[in-house]
Design a protein around this motif. Structure first.
Motif, PDB file in Angstrom:
ATOM      1  N   ILE A 193       0.838  -1.206   0.000  1.00 25.83           N
ATOM      2  CA  ILE A 193       0.000   0.000   0.000  1.00 25.83           C
ATOM      3  C   ILE A 193       0.872   1.255   0.000  1.00 25.83           C
ATOM      4  CG2 ILE A 193      -1.686   1.329   1.327  1.00 25.83           C
ATOM      5  CD1 ILE A 193      -2.844  -1.373   2.264  1.00 25.83           C
ATOM      6  N   ALA A 194       1.866   1.281   0.882  1.00 23.01           N
ATOM      7  CA  ALA A 194       2.717   2.471   1.009  1.00 23.01           C
ATOM      8  C   ALA A 194       3.464   2.765  -0.288  1.00 23.01           C
ATOM      9  CB  ALA A 194       3.706   2.283   2.153  1.00 23.01           C
ATOM     10  N   GLU A 195       3.985   1.732  -0.939  1.00 24.17           N
ATOM     11  CA  GLU A 195       4.825   1.933  -2.122  1.00 24.17           C
ATOM     12  C   GLU A 195       4.037   2.163  -3.402  1.00 24.17           C
ATOM     13  OE1 GLU A 195       7.321  -1.508  -2.198  1.00 24.17           O
ATOM     14  OE2 GLU A 195       8.256  -1.038  -0.251  1.00 24.17           O
ATOM     15  N   ASN A 196       2.778   1.690  -3.429  1.00 25.24           N
ATOM     16  CA  ASN A 196       2.021   1.754  -4.682  1.00 25.24           C
ATOM     17  C   ASN A 196       0.805   2.666  -4.665  1.00 25.24           C
ATOM     18  OD1 ASN A 196       3.285  -0.558  -6.457  1.00 25.24           O
ATOM     19  ND2 ASN A 196       3.058  -1.438  -4.411  1.00 25.24           N
ATOM     20  N   LEU A 197       0.270   2.934  -3.485  1.00 21.03           N
ATOM     21  CA  LEU A 197      -1.003   3.642  -3.435  1.00 21.03           C
ATOM     22  C   LEU A 197      -0.974   4.954  -2.656  1.00 21.03           C
ATOM     23  CD1 LEU A 197      -3.440   0.610  -2.901  1.00 21.03           C
ATOM     24  CD2 LEU A 197      -2.876   1.788  -5.038  1.00 21.03           C
ATOM     25  N   VAL A 198       0.052   5.207  -1.869  1.00 16.67           N
ATOM     26  CA  VAL A 198       0.118   6.443  -1.086  1.00 16.67           C
ATOM     27  C   VAL A 198       1.096   7.407  -1.752  1.00 16.67           C
ATOM     28  CG1 VAL A 198       0.577   7.496   1.149  1.00 16.67           C
ATOM     29  CG2 VAL A 198      -0.395   5.185   1.046  1.00 16.67           C
TER      30      VAL A 198
ATOM     31  N   GLY B  31       2.092  14.056  -0.205  1.00 13.04           N
ATOM     32  CA  GLY B  31       1.035  15.068  -0.125  1.00 13.04           C
ATOM     33  C   GLY B  31      -0.355  14.503   0.082  1.00 13.04           C
ATOM     34  N   ALA B  32      -0.476  13.178   0.234  1.00 16.07           N
ATOM     35  CA  ALA B  32      -1.791  12.565   0.429  1.00 16.07           C
ATOM     36  C   ALA B  32      -2.346  12.878   1.811  1.00 16.07           C
ATOM     37  CB  ALA B  32      -1.695  11.055   0.240  1.00 16.07           C
ATOM     38  N   THR B  33      -3.674  12.891   1.905  1.00 14.73           N
ATOM     39  CA  THR B  33      -4.355  13.013   3.196  1.00 14.73           C
ATOM     40  C   THR B  33      -4.811  11.627   3.613  1.00 14.73           C
ATOM     41  OG1 THR B  33      -5.142  15.222   2.613  1.00 14.73           O
ATOM     42  CG2 THR B  33      -6.246  14.119   4.440  1.00 14.73           C
ATOM     43  N   LEU B  34      -4.366  11.180   4.780  1.00 18.35           N
ATOM     44  CA  LEU B  34      -4.580   9.797   5.195  1.00 18.35           C
ATOM     45  C   LEU B  34      -5.692   9.644   6.219  1.00 18.35           C
ATOM     46  CD1 LEU B  34      -0.878   8.618   5.745  1.00 18.35           C
ATOM     47  CD2 LEU B  34      -2.257   8.422   3.665  1.00 18.35           C
ATOM     48  N   GLN B  35      -6.448   8.544   6.040  1.00 18.88           N
ATOM     49  CA  GLN B  35      -7.319   8.029   7.089  1.00 18.88           C
ATOM     50  C   GLN B  35      -6.968   6.575   7.260  1.00 18.88           C
ATOM     51  OE1 GLN B  35     -10.099   5.669   6.210  1.00 18.88           O
ATOM     52  NE2 GLN B  35     -10.537   5.298   8.381  1.00 18.88           N
ATOM     53  N   MET B  36      -6.897   6.126   8.486  1.00 18.53           N
ATOM     54  CA  MET B  36      -6.601   4.720   8.723  1.00 18.53           C
ATOM     55  C   MET B  36      -7.475   4.200   9.861  1.00 18.53           C
ATOM     56  SD  MET B  36      -4.659   6.887  10.423  1.00 18.53           S
ATOM     57  CE  MET B  36      -3.596   7.330   9.051  1.00 18.53           C
ATOM     58  N   GLY B  37      -7.931   2.966   9.723  1.00 18.65           N
ATOM     59  CA  GLY B  37      -8.689   2.343  10.790  1.00 18.65           C
ATOM     60  C   GLY B  37      -7.751   1.854  11.881  1.00 18.65           C
TER      61      GLY B  37
ATOM     62  N   ALA C  15       5.474   1.901   7.039  1.00 23.80           N
ATOM     63  CA  ALA C  15       6.169   1.847   5.751  1.00 23.80           C
ATOM     64  C   ALA C  15       6.200   3.200   5.037  1.00 23.80           C
ATOM     65  CB  ALA C  15       5.512   0.799   4.863  1.00 23.80           C
ATOM     66  N   LEU C  16       5.773   4.248   5.711  1.00 21.43           N
ATOM     67  CA  LEU C  16       5.668   5.559   5.061  1.00 21.43           C
ATOM     68  C   LEU C  16       6.787   6.531   5.459  1.00 21.43           C
ATOM     69  CD1 LEU C  16       1.804   6.176   5.324  1.00 21.43           C
ATOM     70  CD2 LEU C  16       3.109   5.714   3.241  1.00 21.43           C
ATOM     71  N   LYS C  17       7.847   6.023   6.056  1.00 20.83           N
ATOM     72  CA  LYS C  17       8.884   6.906   6.598  1.00 20.83           C
ATOM     73  C   LYS C  17       9.624   7.727   5.540  1.00 20.83           C
ATOM     74  CE  LYS C  17       8.137   5.699  10.852  1.00 20.83           C
ATOM     75  NZ  LYS C  17       8.973   4.757  11.559  1.00 20.83           N
ATOM     76  N   ASP C  18       9.530   7.342   4.263  1.00 24.43           N
ATOM     77  CA  ASP C  18      10.193   8.104   3.200  1.00 24.43           C
ATOM     78  C   ASP C  18       9.246   9.058   2.462  1.00 24.43           C
ATOM     79  OD1 ASP C  18      12.691   6.927   3.649  1.00 24.43           O
ATOM     80  OD2 ASP C  18      12.197   5.199   2.385  1.00 24.43           O
TER      81      ASP C  18
ATOM     82  N   ALA D 166      -7.521  12.475  -7.174  1.00 30.90           N
ATOM     83  CA  ALA D 166      -6.907  11.139  -7.077  1.00 30.90           C
ATOM     84  C   ALA D 166      -7.043  10.489  -5.709  1.00 30.90           C
ATOM     85  CB  ALA D 166      -5.425  11.229  -7.463  1.00 30.90           C
ATOM     86  N   GLY D 167      -8.255  10.418  -5.188  1.00 34.72           N
ATOM     87  CA  GLY D 167      -8.476   9.718  -3.933  1.00 34.72           C
ATOM     88  C   GLY D 167      -8.393   8.216  -4.111  1.00 34.72           C
ATOM     89  N   LYS D 168      -8.050   7.506  -3.041  1.00 28.39           N
ATOM     90  CA  LYS D 168      -7.907   6.046  -3.110  1.00 28.39           C
ATOM     91  C   LYS D 168      -8.605   5.392  -1.915  1.00 28.39           C
ATOM     92  CE  LYS D 168      -3.565   5.905  -5.719  1.00 28.39           C
ATOM     93  NZ  LYS D 168      -3.088   7.300  -5.679  1.00 28.39           N
ATOM     94  N   PRO D 169      -9.770   4.771  -2.163  1.00 31.78           N
ATOM     95  CA  PRO D 169     -10.440   3.993  -1.104  1.00 31.78           C
ATOM     96  C   PRO D 169      -9.853   2.581  -1.086  1.00 31.78           C
ATOM     97  CG  PRO D 169     -11.981   4.783  -2.824  1.00 31.78           C
ATOM     98  CD  PRO D 169     -10.605   4.892  -3.374  1.00 31.78           C
ATOM     99  N   ILE D 170      -9.246   2.193   0.029  1.00 32.34           N
ATOM    100  CA  ILE D 170      -8.500   0.929   0.102  1.00 32.34           C
ATOM    101  C   ILE D 170      -9.047   0.050   1.221  1.00 32.34           C
ATOM    102  CG2 ILE D 170      -6.231  -0.100   0.487  1.00 32.34           C
ATOM    103  CD1 ILE D 170      -5.059   2.676  -0.378  1.00 32.34           C
ATOM    104  N   LEU D 171      -9.281  -1.220   0.900  1.00 35.85           N
ATOM    105  CA  LEU D 171      -9.591  -2.230   1.909  1.00 35.85           C
ATOM    106  C   LEU D 171      -8.518  -3.296   1.839  1.00 35.85           C
ATOM    107  CD1 LEU D 171     -13.420  -2.462   1.391  1.00 35.85           C
ATOM    108  CD2 LEU D 171     -12.304  -1.886   3.547  1.00 35.85           C
ATOM    109  N   ALA D 172      -7.963  -3.661   2.987  1.00 29.82           N
ATOM    110  CA  ALA D 172      -6.852  -4.615   3.017  1.00 29.82           C
ATOM    111  C   ALA D 172      -7.164  -5.752   3.978  1.00 29.82           C
ATOM    112  CB  ALA D 172      -5.570  -3.904   3.438  1.00 29.82           C
ATOM    113  N   LEU D 173      -6.693  -6.931   3.627  1.00 31.37           N
ATOM    114  CA  LEU D 173      -6.902  -8.103   4.469  1.00 31.37           C
ATOM    115  C   LEU D 173      -5.915  -9.193   4.076  1.00 31.37           C
ATOM    116  CD1 LEU D 173     -10.137 -10.015   3.297  1.00 31.37           C
ATOM    117  CD2 LEU D 173      -8.873  -8.411   1.874  1.00 31.37           C
ATOM    118  N   PRO D 174      -5.490 -10.037   5.034  1.00 39.56           N
ATOM    119  CA  PRO D 174      -4.683 -11.201   4.664  1.00 39.56           C
ATOM    120  C   PRO D 174      -5.489 -12.115   3.753  1.00 39.56           C
ATOM    121  CG  PRO D 174      -4.632 -10.815   7.033  1.00 39.56           C
ATOM    122  CD  PRO D 174      -5.711  -9.941   6.492  1.00 39.56           C
ATOM    123  N   ALA D 175      -4.817 -12.819   2.869  1.00 37.56           N
ATOM    124  CA  ALA D 175      -5.525 -13.681   1.920  1.00 37.56           C
ATOM    125  C   ALA D 175      -6.220 -14.848   2.600  1.00 37.56           C
ATOM    126  CB  ALA D 175      -4.555 -14.189   0.860  1.00 37.56           C
TER     127      ALA D 175
END
Length: 479
Positions: free
Chosen positions: A245-250, A253-259, A270-273, A394-403
């Motif tokens: 997610i950090a390398e491909n979708l963020v 300058g993005a505005t973040l929301q996280m659960g 993973a966003l330290k850079d 360019a907003g990105k709604p993301i849902l993540a889960l282990p497979a």
């Protein structure tokens, strides 16, 4: 009836009312309706002050049939809740409703001996009430987090007593609701009687959580550490998802929301850079503090309160609470505003990162239940996914889960488990991320969606999912 008789009757009634009023005042638990003048809990009420009392005496205001609101998350006033349970048993109360979103600590009112005295009604299920809900001893309401305050405002859930934890009054008499403003502010506005647990360890935060002490009916001193979030060790799968997610979708300058949970935490780690990130989120935890200290969060490009982190509630470690205390860099807002999708969408590159329980091959998402077993709630997932989706930049709604689950079962399934509720519809879904990649579903047909989701499922389950997709769709999944 002649005039003399009328005067005598009027005088008798007046005396009766005076006596009754004196009796009520002696009890000091009259639920005053001074909010008919104003529901705003900010201004000082001249000549009015709370009664400083004990835990035991403060909750005597609660009577049979009342609805009691409990402050949320890390701000849960657990000692007050314990005193309420004791009061209910000692006073033989009946049919008291206790309502809240996620609360921490011991839920003493749900002990078996309290059955018939209290009935819990949760707007977001936490671990301490989950068993009672699924055993039928407690209730839950499916509702968007942003709309819970409307239940109080419209009188659908009338609040008789609110149990709130606050910072000590400052020299002007103002307290702060600290780490949890969320739905609690509206509960305070609508409550007939407000009890404050005053804790010097409650961080004093800026924003909508300020309340003047004159609005409290009773106050109790209780100096104790805030509830903390107990985290589990991040797995390699969770780390991989965060990095994807950090390398491909963020973007910078993005505005973040996280659960809440390890997956959102893994993204933050993973966003330290990254540079010039902004935060506009219903909640956040320690991971945001780490990004601030690394210089990654500046809120520079945000359109809504530029330069400030915006949140509604927080739960984490003491490090987080020390960061929040008297920090003007953070604004804690009413959840009606923080989670309002058109407000969220005004920010640039809104990136909403949430987790879920399972996803079917058409993109339907279960997030509040495992089959018929209730697990959590709607929360702000849909509020923020929608805000990101309608963001013009360019907003990105993301849902993540282990497979897979811990037992190796696929979380990408042909159909959701029987009885599972759809929290996020297939029309809301854009990105689904597992450790095997990113599936982009927006604008795709059912067979295209099935193909994309199978590609990010665990390899051991792909053949079975492909066969199930053919049986359901009557055609092969295809890109």
């Amino acid at each position: 009836m002649d005039k003399r008789a009328v005067n005598l009757l009027y005088k008798s009634l007046s005396e009766i009312l005076k006596i009754r009023n004196c009796e009520l005042l002696k009890t000091d638990i009259v639920k005053r309706d001074f909010y008919s003048y104003s529901q705003e809990p900010f201004h000082p009420i001249q000549g009015r002050s709370p009664k400083w009392t004990s835990l035991e005496d403060s909750v005597k205001a609660v009577r049979s049939g009342d609805t009691v609101f409990v402050h949320s998350a890390a701000a849960t006033p657990t000692p007050l809740l314990g005193a309420l349970a004791d009061h209910g048993k000692k006073s033989s109360l009946k049919n008291v409703t206790v309502c809240h979103i996620h609360i921490e600590g011991k839920a003493a009112h749900l002990d078996p001996e309290c059955e018939g005295i209290f009935r819990d009604n949760s707007f977001f299920i936490g671990a301490n009430v989950r068993g009672a809900v699924n055993e039928g001893r407690a209730d839950c309401v499916p509702i968007f987090l942003s709309e819970i305050p409307l239940l109080f405002k419209r009188g659908i859930v009338p609040i008789d007593v609110a149990l709130i934890q606050v910072s000590p009054p400052d020299k002007h008499g103002f307290c702060s609701m600290g780490v949890s403003v969320d739905v609690s502010r509206m509960a305070v506005q609508c409550a007939k009687y407000i009890i404050g647990q005053v804790n010097p360890q409650m961080p004093r935060t800026f924003g909508d959580g300020i309340i003047h002490m004159s609005h409290f009916d009773a106050m109790v001193e209780h100096d104790a550490p805030m509830h903390v979030r107990h985290t589990t060790k991040m797995t390699d799968v969770e780390k991989t998802i965060g990095e994807l997610i950090a390398e491909n979708l963020v973007d910078n300058g993005a505005t973040l929301q996280m659960g809440i949970g390890n997956i959102p935490d893994s993204v933050l780690a993973a966003l330290k850079d990254h540079k010039d990130l902004g935060i506009h989120s219903e909640m956040f935890s320690d991971g945001v503090v780490d990004l601030v200290e690394a210089g990654c969060v500046t809120n520079h490009h945000k359109k809504v309160l530029p330069g400030k982190i915006v949140g509604s509630f927080c739960i984490g470690s003491k490090k987080l609470y020390d960061f929040l205390d008297n920090n003007p860099f953070v604004l804690m807002g009413d959840v009606q505003w923080v989670n309002y999708s058109p407000i969220i969408a005004q920010n640039p590159k809104v990136t909403a990162i949430n987790s879920c329980i399972e996803v079917d091959l058409t993109g339907q998402v279960a997030a509040d239940s495992i089959g018929t077993r209730m697990y959590s709630g709607f929360g702000g997932q849909v509020d923020f996914l929608r805000g990101a989706a309608i963001c013009p930049e360019a907003g990105k709604p993301i849902l993540a889960l282990p497979a897979t689950t811990k037992r190796g079962e696929s979380k990408i399934v042909p159909v959701l488990k029987e009885g599972a509720g759809v929290v996020t519809t297939r029309a809301h879904v854009h990105y689904i991320v597992t450790e095997y990649g990113i599936a982009y579903l927006f604008g795709k047909s059912l067979r295209q969606r099935a193909h994309a989701l199978i590609q990010v499922a665990h390899p051991d389950h792909r053949e079975g999912l492909e066969k199930a997709a053919f049986e359901r769709l009557k055609c092969m999944p295809s890109p």
